[in-house]
Design an enzyme around this catalytic site. Structure first.
Site, PDB file in Angstrom:
ATOM      1  N   GLU A 169       0.853  -1.198   0.000  1.00  0.00           N
ATOM      2  CA  GLU A 169       0.000   0.000   0.000  1.00  0.00           C
ATOM      3  C   GLU A 169       0.884   1.243   0.000  1.00  0.00           C
ATOM      4  O   GLU A 169       1.760   1.384   0.857  1.00  0.00           O
ATOM      5  CB  GLU A 169      -0.897  -0.032   1.240  1.00  0.00           C
ATOM      6  CG  GLU A 169      -1.681   1.217   1.536  1.00  0.00           C
ATOM      7  CD  GLU A 169      -2.383   1.137   2.891  1.00  0.00           C
ATOM      8  OE1 GLU A 169      -2.873   2.181   3.352  1.00  0.00           O
ATOM      9  OE2 GLU A 169      -2.425   0.046   3.498  1.00  0.00           O
ATOM     10  N   ASP A 229       0.389   5.076   0.382  1.00  0.00           N
ATOM     11  CA  ASP A 229      -0.531   6.170   0.689  1.00  0.00           C
ATOM     12  C   ASP A 229       0.069   7.487   0.196  1.00  0.00           C
ATOM     13  O   ASP A 229       0.928   8.078   0.848  1.00  0.00           O
ATOM     14  CB  ASP A 229      -0.795   6.247   2.191  1.00  0.00           C
ATOM     15  CG  ASP A 229      -1.500   5.011   2.713  1.00  0.00           C
ATOM     16  OD1 ASP A 229      -2.295   4.427   1.964  1.00  0.00           O
ATOM     17  OD2 ASP A 229      -1.234   4.622   3.867  1.00  0.00           O
ATOM     18  N   GLU A 271      -2.988  10.995   2.911  1.00  0.00           N
ATOM     19  CA  GLU A 271      -4.011  10.759   3.932  1.00  0.00           C
ATOM     20  C   GLU A 271      -4.090  12.038   4.741  1.00  0.00           C
ATOM     21  O   GLU A 271      -3.086  12.486   5.314  1.00  0.00           O
ATOM     22  CB  GLU A 271      -3.642   9.583   4.840  1.00  0.00           C
ATOM     23  CG  GLU A 271      -3.767   8.228   4.171  1.00  0.00           C
ATOM     24  CD  GLU A 271      -3.584   7.094   5.163  1.00  0.00           C
ATOM     25  OE1 GLU A 271      -4.568   6.395   5.457  1.00  0.00           O
ATOM     26  OE2 GLU A 271      -2.449   6.913   5.637  1.00  0.00           O
ATOM     27  N   HIS A 303       3.824   1.462   2.718  1.00  0.00           N
ATOM     28  CA  HIS A 303       3.577   0.217   3.447  1.00  0.00           C
ATOM     29  C   HIS A 303       3.981  -0.983   2.578  1.00  0.00           C
ATOM     30  O   HIS A 303       3.137  -1.585   1.914  1.00  0.00           O
ATOM     31  CB  HIS A 303       2.093   0.055   3.791  1.00  0.00           C
ATOM     32  CG  HIS A 303       1.518   1.101   4.693  1.00  0.00           C
ATOM     33  ND1 HIS A 303       1.516   1.002   6.060  1.00  0.00           N
ATOM     34  CD2 HIS A 303       0.885   2.282   4.407  1.00  0.00           C
ATOM     35  CE1 HIS A 303       0.908   2.045   6.592  1.00  0.00           C
ATOM     36  NE2 HIS A 303       0.521   2.844   5.605  1.00  0.00           N
TER      37      HIS A 303
END
Length: 387
Positions: free
Chosen positions: A75, A77, A80, A91
């Site tokens: 993941e 991001d 956010e 991640h």
């Protein structure tokens, strides 16, 4: 761009890339014969580094009862955040592709870096670095995320720049920077353990799907993003004893015990049900503009399953003009692999030559002329003084 609405503050507007199937596993069938006819348009086939277990159509397994299968994948991001705080987080997972685990066996472990390599300027630097202090959150923002490869083709740096009408700021992820932050914050470096940026780059190279989401967090009240979230067991700093955030003094007091505890300037509320779910909340931090200092009730409905449905709450954000260009190389001078190899070979050759010379002189001794260890001006009586 976020919309000006007082229900639009305490939530997470997320722009993420995940290693899910690009079609949402359209056409996959479960063992019972239920066919996935919804696909990516309905968010089906999703996975991320938190390994969610509440999905119904799980990757290519078809329909599964919620809670029976972990759906894991790398993941990235890209964003956010809300008006008060923003973060970029990588991640990686042990595998650079999606994976599942049947939770009924009771042997599932998360193969991903759940916490991730996060970069949040407020968490590191405190007041003056809240999102709204760095940029005007009422206006469109241009965000550029660059993935730099080293001379071996491995991902070595992620640089993100926010630009708006002459104002700008940047956030940066490198393996060395992550290691330093983890030490400072007293956190385990799972990021490095699963492969760091090189592993994140492997997932990006295989292809990831851009996903957009707006969500509230009934479980942790979004404190991990914009408020206080400390490990009291390790640090001794209890967020519950420091609920109001007033500024620099609160940030520095927390930093002495738990560096990184305050991720944003929002007062600490331990649970969603007693705060944002059904009442208005006014924030304490004096730098928050009046137009956004109050968070109205989310007006979410509580279902029979004790879960909140916030789908009718009027908040939103927009992402547009998405552009993608090839992976970039680090814009710094680097020594090529051939030059490093040549330097290494020369160094080894010189070391061997020196060793042979010294060995020969020691073996040869006085027969070859003056002793090897000799000082014309000082009598050497002790090996410890020999140069």
């Amino acid at each position: 761009k976020t919309h000006k609405h007082k229900n639009n503050t305490k939530n997470n507007k997320q722009t993420t890339k995940v290693s899910m199937d690009s079609m949402g596993n359209l056409g996959a069938e479960s063992r019972s014969g239920v066919k996935n006819e919804a696909g990516w348009k309905r968010g089906v086939g999703y996975c991320d580094a938190q390994c969610p277990t509440d999905l119904k159509f799980v990757q290519n397994l078809g329909w599964r009862e919620p809670g029976t299968v972990m759906s894991c994948c790398p993941e990235m991001d890209l964003f956010e955040g809300n008006r008060l705080a923003a973060a970029m987080t990588a991640h990686p997972c042990a595998a650079a592709v999606q994976s599942t685990c049947d939770t009924s066996a009771g042997k599932c472990t998360n193969p991903c870096d759940t916490d991730g390599a996060d970069t949040n300027l407020f968490r590191r630097h405190g007041p003056g670095h809240a999102f709204f202090e760095l940029i005007d959150t009422q206006k469109p923002i241009k965000v550029r995320t660059q993935f730099f490869a080293d001379d071996m083709g491995l991902l070595a740096r992620i640089l993100q720049t926010y630009e708006q009408s002459g104002r700008s700021f940047s956030m940066n992820i490198t393996d060395a920077g992550v290691a330093d932050q983890k030490r400072t914050f007293g956190e385990a470096n799972v990021f490095a353990a699963v492969g760091g940026l090189a592993q994140m780059g492997s997932a990006l190279e295989k292809g990831m799907v851009l996903t957009l989401a707006i969500w509230s967090d009934a479980g942790a009240n979004m404190n991990w993003l914009d408020s206080c979230a400390s490990n009291a067991t390790k640090s001794g700093y209890e967020c519950a004893n420091h609920t109001n955030f007033t500024g620099e003094s609160d940030f520095r007091e927390a930093w002495k015990q738990a560096p990184g505890a305050w991720r944003g300037p929002v007062d600490y509320y331990p649970d969603f049900a007693s705060s944002f779910a059904n009442r208005s909340v006014r924030f304490t931090y004096p730098s928050i503009p009046e137009w956004m200092v109050e968070q109205g009730p989310f007006q979410c409905s509580l279902g029979a399953d004790s879960k909140y449905d916030c789908s009718k709450v009027p908040y939103g954000f927009a992402v547009s003009d998405i552009k993608v260009s090839p992976l970039e190389h680090l814009p710094v001078e680097r020594v090529s692999w051939f030059t490093r190899l040549l330097i290494g070979v020369v160094g080894i050759a010189l070391a061997l030559a020196a060793a042979v010379f010294v060995g020969y002189r020691v073996w040869c001794g006085e027969k070859c002329g003056k002793p090897l260890l000799h000082d014309s001006s000082t009598d050497v009586s002790d090996d410890s003084s020999a140069e």
